[in-house]
Design a protein around this motif. Structure first.
Motif, PDB file in Angstrom:
ATOM      1  N   ASP A   1      27.986  60.529  -1.611  1.00 23.61           N
ATOM      2  CA  ASP A   1      28.338  59.372  -0.782  1.00 23.61           C
ATOM      3  C   ASP A   1      27.601  59.401   0.566  1.00 23.61           C
ATOM      4  N   PRO A   2      26.269  59.317   0.561  1.00 28.02           N
ATOM      5  CA  PRO A   2      25.487  59.579   1.766  1.00 28.02           C
ATOM      6  C   PRO A   2      25.599  58.555   2.885  1.00 28.02           C
ATOM      7  N   PHE A   3      26.044  57.340   2.593  1.00 30.35           N
ATOM      8  CA  PHE A   3      26.018  56.287   3.613  1.00 30.35           C
ATOM      9  C   PHE A   3      27.409  55.826   4.056  1.00 30.35           C
ATOM     10  N   ALA A   4      28.430  56.585   3.715  1.00 30.81           N
ATOM     11  CA  ALA A   4      29.793  56.187   4.080  1.00 30.81           C
ATOM     12  C   ALA A   4      30.547  57.385   4.641  1.00 30.81           C
ATOM     13  N   TYR A   5      31.397  57.128   5.638  1.00 29.95           N
ATOM     14  CA  TYR A   5      32.260  58.156   6.206  1.00 29.95           C
ATOM     15  C   TYR A   5      33.643  58.038   5.591  1.00 29.95           C
ATOM     16  N   GLY A   6      34.085  59.101   4.945  1.00 24.83           N
ATOM     17  CA  GLY A   6      35.394  59.077   4.315  1.00 24.83           C
ATOM     18  C   GLY A   6      36.539  58.920   5.297  1.00 24.83           C
ATOM     19  N   MET A   7      36.305  59.296   6.576  1.00 27.02           N
ATOM     20  CA  MET A   7      37.356  59.178   7.595  1.00 27.02           C
ATOM     21  C   MET A   7      37.471  57.753   8.138  1.00 27.02           C
ATOM     22  N   HIS A   8      36.549  56.901   7.767  1.00 32.23           N
ATOM     23  CA  HIS A   8      36.597  55.505   8.191  1.00 32.23           C
ATOM     24  C   HIS A   8      37.279  54.665   7.113  1.00 32.23           C
ATOM     25  N   PRO A   9      37.728  53.448   7.452  1.00 37.02           N
ATOM     26  CA  PRO A   9      38.490  52.640   6.482  1.00 37.02           C
ATOM     27  C   PRO A   9      37.620  51.929   5.448  1.00 37.02           C
TER      28      PRO A   9
ATOM     29  N   ALA B   1      46.705  36.824  15.728  1.00 39.78           N
ATOM     30  CA  ALA B   1      46.030  37.999  15.167  1.00 39.78           C
ATOM     31  C   ALA B   1      44.942  38.437  16.129  1.00 39.78           C
ATOM     32  N   LEU B   2      44.722  39.731  16.200  1.00 41.82           N
ATOM     33  CA  LEU B   2      43.650  40.299  17.012  1.00 41.82           C
ATOM     34  C   LEU B   2      42.707  41.065  16.096  1.00 41.82           C
ATOM     35  N   ILE B   3      41.443  40.670  16.086  1.00 44.67           N
ATOM     36  CA  ILE B   3      40.441  41.419  15.337  1.00 44.67           C
ATOM     37  C   ILE B   3      40.022  42.604  16.209  1.00 44.67           C
ATOM     38  N   GLU B   4      40.471  43.779  15.824  1.00 42.27           N
ATOM     39  CA  GLU B   4      40.240  44.985  16.622  1.00 42.27           C
ATOM     40  C   GLU B   4      38.792  45.479  16.525  1.00 42.27           C
ATOM     41  N   GLU B   5      38.197  45.302  15.340  1.00 43.11           N
ATOM     42  CA  GLU B   5      36.883  45.913  15.126  1.00 43.11           C
ATOM     43  C   GLU B   5      36.174  45.255  13.954  1.00 43.11           C
ATOM     44  N   VAL B   6      34.871  45.115  14.058  1.00 36.09           N
ATOM     45  CA  VAL B   6      34.008  44.861  12.903  1.00 36.09           C
ATOM     46  C   VAL B   6      32.934  45.946  12.937  1.00 36.09           C
ATOM     47  N   GLN B   7      32.643  46.515  11.783  1.00 37.34           N
ATOM     48  CA  GLN B   7      31.726  47.663  11.789  1.00 37.34           C
ATOM     49  C   GLN B   7      31.067  47.858  10.435  1.00 37.34           C
ATOM     50  N   THR B   8      29.883  48.438  10.462  1.00 35.84           N
ATOM     51  CA  THR B   8      29.208  48.912   9.260  1.00 35.84           C
ATOM     52  C   THR B   8      28.699  50.322   9.509  1.00 35.84           C
ATOM     53  N   ASP B   9      28.973  51.220   8.591  1.00 32.88           N
ATOM     54  CA  ASP B   9      28.329  52.542   8.599  1.00 32.88           C
ATOM     55  C   ASP B   9      27.073  52.503   7.739  1.00 32.88           C
ATOM     56  N   TRP B  10      27.176  51.759   6.642  1.00 35.09           N
ATOM     57  CA  TRP B  10      26.186  51.814   5.577  1.00 35.09           C
ATOM     58  C   TRP B  10      24.772  51.522   6.075  1.00 35.09           C
ATOM     59  N   LEU B  11      24.584  50.420   6.761  1.00 31.59           N
ATOM     60  CA  LEU B  11      23.245  50.026   7.189  1.00 31.59           C
ATOM     61  C   LEU B  11      22.672  51.008   8.206  1.00 31.59           C
ATOM     62  N   ARG B  12      23.512  51.475   9.108  1.00 38.42           N
ATOM     63  CA  ARG B  12      23.055  52.448  10.106  1.00 38.42           C
ATOM     64  C   ARG B  12      22.630  53.752   9.444  1.00 38.42           C
TER      65      ARG B  12
END
Length: 309
Positions: free
Chosen positions: A134-142, A165-176
Motif C-alpha cells: 500500500d505505497p500511496f496511502a497512510y493507514g492512520m488516515h481516514p 455542517a462544517l467541512i473540517e478537511e479535504v485531503q489527498t495522500d495518494w497524489l502526493r
C-alpha cells in the motif's frame, strides 16, 4: 458530532452503492442546479452570488447559446461532458481521540466521505505496485480500509439538528505520494530497488502510471468538495455549510506544523462561491470546548466560508 448520531447516519447509507462521476468544472452544474430551481433568467444569475461562474469559458459559451435568456434544469444538462473520471463514494468515521491529534475543532467525531478510484484504475495500479505494501496511502488516515483505493477524502462535522455542517478537511495522500515516490526512484540506478518502496521493477510502466495521475491532479479537490456538498445537501438535507478559512482552521485545529496547502482553504472555497464571514457556525460557537480553546489560544478574530442552499 456525537458518536451515536454518526452511527445513525452511517447506518442509513450502509447498503447504498454510491457511484460518482466527475469532469472538470462539474461543480458548476451542481451549484447552478441548486440556484436555478424551476428556472431563472440569465440576468438573475449574473446578479447572484454565483455571478463569477459566468466568467468561466464553458459557462460563458453555454449562456451565449441560450437564446431565450431563460435557464432551467433541462438546459443545464447541456453542460454534461462525456470525458469524465469514475469514482465510488464510501463513508466512515473519524474521531474519539484528542482533538489536536485528530485535527478537529471540537471533541467528538467526524463523518468521513471517501472518494475512491474506479476498478479500472485499480487494475492498472496492481500491475505496478505491491498492493499489500500500500505505497500511496497512510493507514492512520481516514482512507478506505477494504478493497478500494482512496484518492481523497473529506471530514465533516454536523450539528445535532442537521441544520449546519462544517467541512473540517479535504485531503489527498495518494497524489502526493505518487509524486514523491517517483521523484525518489528516478535517482536510483537499479530498478530492483523499486521493490523496497512497494513498486514493481517495471520502470516504464510506473512512469506511465505516474503520467496517468495528471488528470486526477486537475480535479481531485473540485471532485471531493462537490461530492461533499452533494451528499450534505441531497442526502442529509443540510442547508447551511461552512468551510474553514486557512488561518482560522490552523488555529482551531492547532496545526503548529504540517499545515495543509493554503489554496485548499482560500482559492478552493472562493472558486465555489463560498462567502467569507466572521461568525462561526452556531454549533461550533456554542461548544464549551471550542470556547475554552479560543480563550486559551487568544484567537481574537475568526473567519470562515459559508454557503447557504
Amino acid at each position: 458530532m456525537e458518536h451515536k448520531l454518526l452511527k445513525e447516519v452511517l447506518a442509513c447509507f450502509k447498503e447504498e452503492r454510491m457511484v460518482f462521476h466527475y469532469f472538470k468544472d462539474k461543480y458548476c452544474m451542481f451549484l447552478l442546479e441548486q440556484f436555478i430551481g424551476e428556472g431563472k433568467t440569465i440576468s438573475e444569475l449574473k446578479q447572484s452570488h454565483l455571478s463569477q461562474l459566468c466568467t468561466k469559458p464553458v459557462i460563458r459559451e453555454w449562456l451565449s447559446n441560450i437564446g431565450n435568456k431563460y435557464i432551467d434544469s433541462i438546459r443545464l444538462q447541456e453542460l454534461w461532458s462525456t470525458e469524465m473520471e469514475h469514482f465510488s463514494l464510501s463513508l466512515d468515521e473519524w474521531g474519539g481521540d484528542c482533538p489536536s491529534w485528530q485535527q478537529t475543532c471540537r471533541k467528538g467525531y467526524n463523518l468521513v466521505l471517501q472518494l475512491n478510484f474506479s476498478k479500472s484504475h485499480d487494475r492498472v495500479f496492481e500491475k505496478v505496485a505491491d498492493t499489500e505494501y500500500d505505497p500511496f496511502a497512510y493507514g492512520m488516515h481516514p482512507v478506505h480500509k477494504g478493497s478500494r483505493n482512496t484518492l481523497a477524502w473529506s471530514r465533516i462535522d454536523i450539528s445535532d439538528d442537521f441544520s449546519e455542517a462544517l467541512i473540517e478537511e479535504v485531503q489527498t495522500d495518494w497524489l502526493r505520494e505518487v509524486d514523491s515516490t517517483y521523484k525518489y526512484l528516478q535517482k536510483l540506478d537499479d530498478v530492483c530497488d523499486y521493490e523496497r518502496y512497494g513498486i514493481k521493477p517495471y520502470k516504464e510502466q510506473f512512469k506511465a502510471y505516474v503520467e496517468s495521475m495528471y488528470s486526477y491532479k486537475k480535479l481531485w479537490d473540485e471532485a471531493i468538495l462537490t461530492a461533499s456538498l452533494e451528499f450534505l445537501v441531497k442526502k442529509i438535507g443540510v442547508k447551511n455549510i461552512f468551510y474553514y478559512d486557512f488561518e482560522t482552521g490552523c488555529k482551531l485545529k492547532e496545526l503548529d506544523c504540517g499545515r495543509p496547502p493554503k489554496s485548499l482553504y482560500t482559492k478552493l472555497p472562493r472558486k465555489f462561491g463560498f462567502k467569507k464571514i466572521y461568525e462561526a457556525p452556531s454549533f461550533i460557537a456554542e461548544d464549551y470546548y471550542v470556547k475554552r480553546k479560543v480563550k486559551k489560544l487568544k484567537i481574537e478574530q475568526q473567519s470562515w466560508f459559508q454557503m447557504q442552499f
